[in-house]
Design a protein around this motif. Structure first.
Motif, mmCIF file in Angstrom:
data_model
loop_
_atom_site.group_PDB
_atom_site.id
_atom_site.type_symbol
_atom_site.label_atom_id
_atom_site.label_comp_id
_atom_site.label_asym_id
_atom_site.label_seq_id
_atom_site.Cartn_x
_atom_site.Cartn_y
_atom_site.Cartn_z
ATOM 1 N N GLN A 1 51.773 98.655 27.402
ATOM 2 C CA GLN A 1 52.895 98.763 26.172
ATOM 3 C C GLN A 1 52.744 100.345 25.746
ATOM 4 O O GLN A 1 51.771 100.562 24.720
ATOM 5 C CB GLN A 1 52.378 97.774 25.206
ATOM 6 N N LEU B 1 58.323 93.445 21.238
ATOM 7 C CA LEU B 1 58.022 92.400 22.517
ATOM 8 C C LEU B 1 58.957 92.786 23.432
ATOM 9 O O LEU B 1 58.831 92.402 24.751
ATOM 10 C CB LEU B 1 57.757 90.983 21.936
ATOM 11 N N ARG B 2 60.500 92.721 23.127
ATOM 12 C CA ARG B 2 61.497 92.780 24.054
ATOM 13 C C ARG B 2 61.502 94.051 24.725
ATOM 14 O O ARG B 2 62.344 94.113 25.457
ATOM 15 C CB ARG B 2 62.649 92.434 23.253
ATOM 16 N N GLU C 1 54.478 91.649 35.030
ATOM 17 C CA GLU C 1 54.405 90.762 34.119
ATOM 18 C C GLU C 1 55.225 89.482 34.557
ATOM 19 O O GLU C 1 54.573 88.250 33.956
ATOM 20 C CB GLU C 1 55.237 91.560 32.794
ATOM 21 N N ARG D 1 53.678 85.616 34.198
ATOM 22 C CA ARG D 1 54.371 84.564 33.566
ATOM 23 C C ARG D 1 54.604 83.583 34.384
ATOM 24 O O ARG D 1 54.392 82.102 33.817
ATOM 25 C CB ARG D 1 55.707 84.898 32.863
ATOM 26 N N ASN E 1 51.012 82.818 28.938
ATOM 27 C CA ASN E 1 51.840 83.126 27.736
ATOM 28 C C ASN E 1 51.650 84.760 27.619
ATOM 29 O O ASN E 1 51.055 85.223 26.711
ATOM 30 C CB ASN E 1 51.455 82.429 26.554
ATOM 31 N N THR E 2 52.440 85.708 28.168
ATOM 32 C CA THR E 2 52.239 86.881 28.069
ATOM 33 C C THR E 2 52.559 87.455 26.835
ATOM 34 O O THR E 2 51.846 88.667 26.266
ATOM 35 C CB THR E 2 53.132 87.782 29.094
ATOM 36 N N THR E 3 53.454 87.083 25.980
ATOM 37 C CA THR E 3 53.819 87.470 24.629
ATOM 38 C C THR E 3 52.593 87.221 23.775
ATOM 39 O O THR E 3 52.226 88.270 22.978
ATOM 40 C CB THR E 3 54.832 86.514 24.020
ATOM 41 N N ARG E 4 51.866 86.103 23.814
ATOM 42 C CA ARG E 4 50.740 86.092 23.070
ATOM 43 C C ARG E 4 49.585 87.235 23.539
ATOM 44 O O ARG E 4 49.215 87.853 22.544
ATOM 45 C CB ARG E 4 49.823 84.577 23.405
ATOM 46 N N LYS F 1 50.174 89.930 24.757
ATOM 47 C CA LYS F 1 50.767 91.491 24.605
ATOM 48 C C LYS F 1 50.485 91.833 22.897
ATOM 49 O O LYS F 1 50.081 92.683 22.437
ATOM 50 C CB LYS F 1 52.220 91.602 24.888
ATOM 51 N N LEU F 2 50.760 90.556 22.243
ATOM 52 C CA LEU F 2 50.515 90.761 20.759
ATOM 53 C C LEU F 2 48.792 90.881 20.475
ATOM 54 O O LEU F 2 48.490 91.733 19.714
ATOM 55 C CB LEU F 2 50.996 89.434 19.817
#
Lengths: 346, 433
Positions: free
Chosen positions: A73, A123-124, A205, A209, A214-217, A219-220
């Motif tokens: 990121q 995130l997007r 990524e 997935r 849960n890649t979003t979680r 990355k956060l």
């Protein structure tokens, strides 16, 4: 007495079997010993100051690597976390009289929140778009700092902060031990299950997935963890300098972090730390030639990146160590067979 | 025989090395000069300091008690425009590694605040020669025992800079009224987009109507703008007689050049740092004619008997008019040295105790350190007639001449102030049509 002898023998066995077998581990051990023992050799305030600031920036550089090096990121606005940590800690110290020992961790918590605030809308985004968007955040915060001079001190910043310790040695050991501890924690995180997922997100990524993660979680989580460590370094910086000013949010601060991390080697944690410990004192060393300081710095960085595109530490490690093709264990470069599985190394 | 020859050679070499290494003058007074040395401000710091050191050393040095000591300067690049961390490292190095006795310089306020703390930790006298924010000296009043080693050397604080600009505006406004027979002067405020200018813009909007003039608008171009024709077109439409400028960066050149090309019928008055430099005329291709700005020094002007020798020697040596950061010259020659000689020691506490109560003439006027409303020393500079006023300078046909103070009366009943070498202000001829 028998117990002491037992533990000493065990310690010696561990050192001999785990540390002395690899040059990179010997270097890390020496790094710890030299840093912790430096005041026994010299207590020159200038030298101590340089090492303290180097330690603070080492935490910052490693925290950038945790986010951008491991998860990919690309964050070009890392000064945001540093500045949020610095300003929050400073505001708590000046307005609420909270001790730096409480203010620095609270500043780090504020930086975690900043990580969430930046992370969610980003995130997007990927690659260049993410880099440019993150770069805008510290600039926005700087605008807020200037818009609220009564609270933030405007262009002057918040000065008159208390230090964590009033003694030279106290400050030295607080910052150096904090750096060693925090960087070890970051390294352990990257070596854990979470770290493997961070790695995987950077590499592919979609595949991660597809594996049901849960890649979003994650990355956060990377944004928050990176914010936490960068916020801690910001708080430490503010209290050591006794001022939290707009310079903590400057674009040059964000780019310095990127330069350090790339110079040392991405996705290593120890690479950016080593880079800061080389480049920051180097800038001090070339003070004898002030007109060409920046030029010398730039030439060295360019030469290293030209000939060692993966970073200095990767290059050095590849020269002094070899990886076993069978069991993937690292061995000293002079060995012909693997120290574990005895497979041929060449 | 061979052994004896070798022994004698060794002895003579050692003697020579010792002779060369030990300075003839014994102990020297080490003064650290800290500033952004790759920028014009730092160059001013260094140039002023070496002029002072050479002058003092040529006279045999400083009499400290029974000992005569020479001045030794230590140059330190603070790089403070780019890195505050660098600035603090530089001052720490000056104090703890180079072991300087005194420090002069500093420019960016945020950095000076951080550097001030390090100097105060070490009880070193630090004369600030660049930062104008009042906070730096308010620290002295708030915590005298800690910050008493700090003195402002130049410039007077930003509140006085604003007052001086308004005095310039009033001065030119009165001339416009008289020469052009204007009942009420209209003023356009043009300030670069920078934080330092924000409070000045706000103050100007409040003060200009009280001075009997009208504000026709406020324009804020970028500080590095390379084209301001849109702003100039709007200004021209608003028909001001005067443009009150606040420029510290390159927009000062762009604005003056394009305003000159368009022959905007208004005189530019205020702060334009680029217009203070000798290269301004060339940079604007002569279009910066009649631009008026605040400055500290100008060719041919004598604030007192010290001004001309300083300015002339500086121009001869460095080829340009000194900028205000070159007042490290005054900080060393007229600030530190007389007080060191008077107390007969390098003891910082003794020097501070004397220095804060002393008044002294310097090339830019007279220095007297202020006290606040509660009578606490601030070590800030006194502004006004008889002390420091700065100058108003104007470009007139390729020459930067001083035009203010010329019969300036600071307040009703105050003495009239005119420095030697003043010339009348010239109104752009295209304003008279």
């Amino acid at each position: 007495m028998v117990n002491a002898g037992f533990y000493l023998k065990r310690f010696y066995t561990i050192v001999r079997g785990e540390v002395l077998v690899l040059p990179s581990r010997i270097i890390v051990a020496l790094f710890f010993i030299i840093l912790l023992g430096l005041p026994l050799v010299s207590q020159n305030p200038y030298l101590i100051r340089v090492v303290i600031l180097t330690s603070i920036f080492a935490i910052l550089a490693a925290s950038w690597d945790l986010l951008s090096g491991f998860t990919g990121q690309m964050n070009f606005g890392h000064a945001l976390f540093f500045g949020v940590g610095a300003y929050t800690s400073a505001l708590l110290n000046i307005h609420l009289q909270i001790s730096p020992w409480g203010g620095v961790p609270l500043g780090a918590v504020a930086a975690v929140l900043a990580g969430l605030i930046v992370g969610i809308p980003c995130l997007r985004l990927k690659g260049t778009y993410l880099a440019l968007t993150t770069m805008a955040f510290p600039i926005i915060l700087m605008g807020i700092v200037f818009a609220l001079p009564d609270l933030t001190g405007g262009e002057l910043g918040i000065s008159g902060l208390r230090r964590l310790s009033n003694s030279l040695l106290g400050n030295y050991y607080i910052h150096v031990v904090a750096m060693l501890t925090l960087c070890t924690i970051m390294w352990k995180i990257t070596d854990s299950h979470t770290g493997i997922i961070f790695h995987a997100i950077r590499e592919d990524e979609l595949a991660v997935r597809a594996s049901g993660i849960n890649t979003t979680r994650y990355k956060l989580l990377a944004f928050c963890l990176s914010g936490l460590f960068a916020g801690l370094s910001g708080g430490l910086y503010a209290h050591y300098m006794r001022i939290a000013g707009p310079s903590t949010l400057e674009v040059s601060m964000s780019f310095s972090v990127v330069i350090w991390a790339v110079f040392g080697g991405l996705a290593t944690i120890y690479g950016p730390v080593a880079a800061v410990f080389i480049l920051f004192p180097l800038l001090e060393f070339v003070r004898f030639w002030p007109e060409y300081r920046a030029l010398i710095f730039a030439v060295i960085v360019l030469i290293i990146l030209l000939y060692m595109p993966e970073g200095l530490i990767h290059w050095v490690r590849d020269k002094i160590e070899k990886e076993c093709p069978r069991c993937k264990i690292r061995n000293v470069a002079t060995r012909n067979t693997c120290r574990i599985c005895t497979a041929a190394l060449d | 025989m061979k052994r004896v020859t070798f022994g004698w050679s060794f002895f003579v070499t050692v003697c020579l090395v010792i002779f060369i290494s030990v300075p003839v003058w014994g102990r020297t007074i080490k003064i650290g000069v800290i500033g952004p040395m790759n920028f014009v401000q730092g160059k001013g710091h260094w140039n002023g300091a070496i002029m002072a050191a050479d002058e003092i050393n040529a006279k045999g040095g400083v009499q400290v008690g029974k000992e005569k000591m020479k001045i030794e300067l230590v140059k330190s690049d603070s790089n403070e425009f780019l890195s505050m961390t660098d600035a603090t490292n530089a001052i720490e190095r000056l104090i703890t590694s180079d072991k300087v006795d005194f420090i002069v310089g500093g420019f960016r306020t945020e950095s000076v605040l951080a550097m001030q703390d390090i100097a105060m930790d070490n009880k070193k006298i630090f004369i600030g020669c660049g930062a104008a924010h009042p906070e730096i000296c308010l620290r002295v009043a708030k915590d005298y025992n800690r910050y008493k080693y700090f003195f402002r050397g130049t410039p007077f604080h930003s509140g006085y800079l604003v007052r001086t600009s308004f005095a310039h505006m009033g001065f030119v406004g009165a001339i416009l009224k008289k020469e052009l027979n204007i009942p009420k002067v209209k003023v356009a405020i043009v300030a670069e987009k920078a934080v330092w200018a924000d409070p000045m813009v706000e103050a100007a909007q409040g003060v200009i109507p009280k001075m009997g003039m009208d504000v026709v608008g406020v324009w804020r171009p970028s500080d590095k703008a390379t084209d301001v024709t849109a702003e100039l077109a709007a200004i021209q439409k608003a028909e001001p007689h005067m443009i009150f400028t606040m420029f510290s960066a390159s927009v000062g050149i762009t604005f003056s050049r394009q305003a000159g090309e368009l022959k905007i019928p208004a005189i530019q008055v205020g702060i334009n740092v680029e217009a203070q430099k000798d290269g301004f005329w060339e940079a604007t291709k002569g279009m910066g004619n009649y631009v008026f700005t605040m400055n500290t020094y100008a060719r041919g002007v004598e604030v007192n008997e010290l001004t001309k020798p300083f300015v002339d020697t500086y121009i001869k040596r460095f080829g340009e008019v000194p900028t205000y950061t070159a007042d490290t010259y005054s900080a060393i020659l007229h600030g530190l040295v007389p007080n060191i000689e008077a107390v007969g020691s390098l003891d910082a506490d003794k020097i501070v105790a004397r220095m804060e109560n002393e008044e002294s003439n310097v090339p830019s006027g007279r220095i007297k350190y202020e006290k606040d409303a509660q009578g606490r020393p601030t070590h800030d500079l006194t502004w006004g007639p008889g002390y420091l006023t700065s100058l108003g300078v104007q470009w007139q046909d390729g020459k930067l001449v001083a035009v203010w103070p010329n019969k300036w009366v600071a307040a009703p009943g105050a003495p009239e102030v005119t420095y030697k070498g003043m010339v009348p202000v010239k109104i752009p001829p295209w304003m008279k049509k």
